[in-house]
Design an enzyme around this catalytic site. Structure first.
Site, PDB file in Angstrom:
ATOM      1  N   ASP A   8       0.874  -1.173   0.000  1.00 43.70           N
ATOM      2  CA  ASP A   8       0.000   0.000   0.000  1.00 43.70           C
ATOM      3  C   ASP A   8       0.908   1.219   0.000  1.00 43.70           C
ATOM      4  O   ASP A   8       1.472   1.590   1.021  1.00 43.70           O
ATOM      5  CB  ASP A   8      -0.888  -0.028   1.250  1.00 43.70           C
ATOM      6  CG  ASP A   8      -1.726   1.251   1.412  1.00 43.70           C
ATOM      7  OD1 ASP A   8      -1.784   2.046   0.446  1.00 43.70           O
ATOM      8  OD2 ASP A   8      -2.308   1.441   2.495  1.00 43.70           O
ATOM      9  N   LYS A  70       2.729  11.386  -3.481  1.00 45.67           N
ATOM     10  CA  LYS A  70       1.695  10.648  -4.214  1.00 45.67           C
ATOM     11  C   LYS A  70       0.768  11.599  -4.974  1.00 45.67           C
ATOM     12  O   LYS A  70       0.263  11.252  -6.039  1.00 45.67           O
ATOM     13  CB  LYS A  70       0.904   9.780  -3.243  1.00 45.67           C
ATOM     14  CG  LYS A  70      -0.125   8.856  -3.881  1.00 45.67           C
ATOM     15  CD  LYS A  70      -0.689   7.922  -2.831  1.00 45.67           C
ATOM     16  CE  LYS A  70      -1.751   7.003  -3.391  1.00 45.67           C
ATOM     17  NZ  LYS A  70      -2.219   6.032  -2.375  1.00 45.67           N
ATOM     18  N   GLU A 147      -7.358   0.519  -4.107  1.00 42.60           N
ATOM     19  CA  GLU A 147      -7.277   0.386  -2.652  1.00 42.60           C
ATOM     20  C   GLU A 147      -8.574  -0.121  -2.018  1.00 42.60           C
ATOM     21  O   GLU A 147      -8.527  -1.033  -1.172  1.00 42.60           O
ATOM     22  CB  GLU A 147      -6.844   1.720  -2.043  1.00 42.60           C
ATOM     23  CG  GLU A 147      -5.394   2.075  -2.373  1.00 42.60           C
ATOM     24  CD  GLU A 147      -5.064   3.545  -2.136  1.00 42.60           C
ATOM     25  OE1 GLU A 147      -5.943   4.278  -1.630  1.00 42.60           O
ATOM     26  OE2 GLU A 147      -3.942   3.955  -2.463  1.00 42.60           O
ATOM     27  N   ASP A 170     -13.201   5.192   1.769  1.00 46.39           N
ATOM     28  CA  ASP A 170     -11.744   5.180   1.934  1.00 46.39           C
ATOM     29  C   ASP A 170     -11.220   6.615   1.960  1.00 46.39           C
ATOM     30  O   ASP A 170     -11.022   7.231   0.915  1.00 46.39           O
ATOM     31  CB  ASP A 170     -11.114   4.388   0.786  1.00 46.39           C
ATOM     32  CG  ASP A 170      -9.599   4.244   0.917  1.00 46.39           C
ATOM     33  OD1 ASP A 170      -9.030   4.829   1.864  1.00 46.39           O
ATOM     34  OD2 ASP A 170      -8.989   3.561   0.085  1.00 46.39           O
TER      35      ASP A 170
END
Length: 503
Positions: A8, A70, A147, A170
């Site tokens: 992850d 990211k 994810e 999420d």
């Protein structure tokens, strides 16, 4: 024994996991004994340090510390450190290299095959950038998985779920995803997804930073954000305060910037007031995805929480109000994504594994969807450019779709394809992912038919082919995706970063 692992790669924290000899997903601790690793990179004089130490020196060494990379994936952003420019793919590769080293230390074997997770709402260029980062780090990226889907894999692997419609909420460090899926036994069938790749815990921290700035100026008359060290001090205290207010009605904050000090209290009520708009934005995304899936809140059996920011009480309050029931808190929101990636890795890895047939049969299966509509710029009957959608949003992946278009000019030998992401008719309201070219077309009249085919693979990465229908000639298109590294540059980066010592 060799292993494939799941990673992850998060905005604020990253984690990796594997399937142990009992067939269960297990988090791999880093070399510092931590179960999750801050996605923070510190460029020391001769070394690169990734993780908690890099995060701890962000206040004093702000100009040499890189965070939240990211959010830059798939863009042209570059960072100058230690005498060279680093791309987002290369910074991410350094984080992945750290995770790889820690996994090899823990498992006492070389690691090469991995599954890496990305937000469901990541587009083609961000997925390509993530896969490239893995390759630069010396990893063989078997699959890119969303994810929320990875979280659902872990959720249903450890319990019996009988034909339920589950919504995964999420809210991570830098991205937000909503995914609706049918879960029956060990089968996960994603039906709709949506979200915002620039909404997450960082934005919540930003709200606290703004509050701290106002309090500091009120107490000292000095703006703490004029220096990198001041900004890092406020950001570190913001994350600490957010965690405390997730379980306490109020907390004290003590700030020290360049010898100036401010002390004050922040209540949970005050915190909820300043982040109310962010939580409302997530609620609006939920309603949009439900509408696209032609579902209502009553159709959702359970809401599964993923991402550390879901610990904030206001998030639970909003979801309970919206769905009439409390969300599930049966998985660790920081670890479940890596664990789900490990489950998928174990099903597609090529190495022999020691596992009983009973355990193997218990592994779940997954079917995912395309997060965005994909199309090309075409001319309508009035010669006005418009978005011609070839693959619709929420199509099952892998998927393949084709449309036929006509050449514009007589004896046209080359077609430029502008690839779009989005549902708007006007190309200016869509995102340009890149360009592809069909070349070496034979002489023909204007309007000669060319069939363009989009193939969207399991990783959510696009390839394009075309057929000149008058002759049946097949033409492969070379895609130039904007904001991503070329394969040649990626191979060069991999060689250069081999000599970089990552701790």
């Amino acid at each position: 024994m060799s292993y494939t692992i799941g990673i992850d790669l998060g905005t604020t924290y990253s984690a990796c996991a594997y399937i142990n000899v009992d067939g269960k997903s297990e988090i791999i601790p880093n070399s510092e004994g931590e179960r999750i690793t801050p996605s923070v990179v510190f460029f020391e004089d001769d070394n690169v340090v990734v993780g908690s130490y890099a995060k701890s020196v962000a206040v004093s060494e702000g100009e040499r510390v890189i965070q939240f990379i990211k959010r830059r994936m798939g863009g042209d952003y570059q960072i100058h450190q230690n005498g060279r420019n680093y791309t987002p793919e290369e910074i991410s590769a350094l984080i992945l290299k750290k995770l790889k080293q820690d996994a090899e230390l823990f498992l006492n074997t070389q690691i090469s095959d991995v599954v890496i997770t990305v937000p469901a709402y990541f587009d083609d260029k961000r997925r390509i950038a993530t896969k490239t980062a893995g390759e630069i780090a010396g990893l063989n990226v078997l699959r890119i998985i969303n994810e929320p889907t990875a979280a659902a894999l872990e959720f249903c692997a450890s319990r019996e779920v009988d034909n339920k419609t589950i919504l995964v909420y999420d809210l991570g460090g830098g991205t937000f995803d909503i995914t609706i899926m049918q879960v029956n036994g060990k089968n996960v069938d994603v039906t709709a997804t949506g979200g915002d790749h620039e909404l997450g815990g960082k934005d919540i921290d930003d709200c606290l930073v703004n509050l701290f700035q106002a309090e500091f100026i009120k107490a000292t008359g000095f703006d703490p954000l004029i220096s990198i060290a001041g900004e890092q001090e406020l950001r570190a205290k913001a994350e600490e305060t957010k965690r405390k207010l997730s379980s306490s009605p109020q907390t004290r904050v003590a700030l020290n910037v360049e010898g100036r000090v401010a002390n004050f209290k922040v209540s949970q009520h005050q915190f909820e007031e300043i982040i109310e708009e962010i939580v409302l934005r997530t609620e609006m995304n939920i309603e949009l995805v439900l509408e696209e899936a032609e579902l209502t809140t009553e159709d959702i059996d359970d809401v599964l929480l993923v991402g550390g920011s879901t610990r904030i009480p206001l998030v639970g309050k909003m979801l309970t109000r919206l769905f009439g029931k409390e969300p599930l808190r049966t998985v660790n929101p920081d670890e479940v994504v890596a664990q789900g990636a490990a489950i998928l890795a174990s099903t597609i890895g090529v190495e022999p594994r020691t596992r009983s047939s009973t355990t193997t049969n218990a592994l779940p299966t997954v079917s995912d969807v395309c997060a965005h509509s994909l199309g090309v710029v075409s001319l309508n009957d009035f010669k006005v450019p418009e978005n011609s959608i070839i693959i619709q949003k929420n199509s099952k992946i892998p998927c393949e779709a084709s449309e036929v278009y006509g050449t514009v000019a007589k004896n046209q030998s080359k077609i430029k394809i502008i690839i779009l992401q989005g549902d708007a008719q006007d190309p200016d309201d869509c995102v340009v992912l890149g360009e592809a070219y069909l070349e070496n077309l034979p002489p023909s009249e204007a309007g000669s038919p060319v069939e363009i085919t989009f193939l969207y693979d399991h990783n959510g990465i696009l390839s394009v082919t075309g057929i000149f229908q008058l002759t049946g000639q097949s033409v492969s298109a070379k895609i130039e995706v904007q904001g991503t590294m070329s394969p040649e540059k990626a191979r060069q980066s991999m060689q250069e970063l081999k000599s970089v010592n990552v701790e």
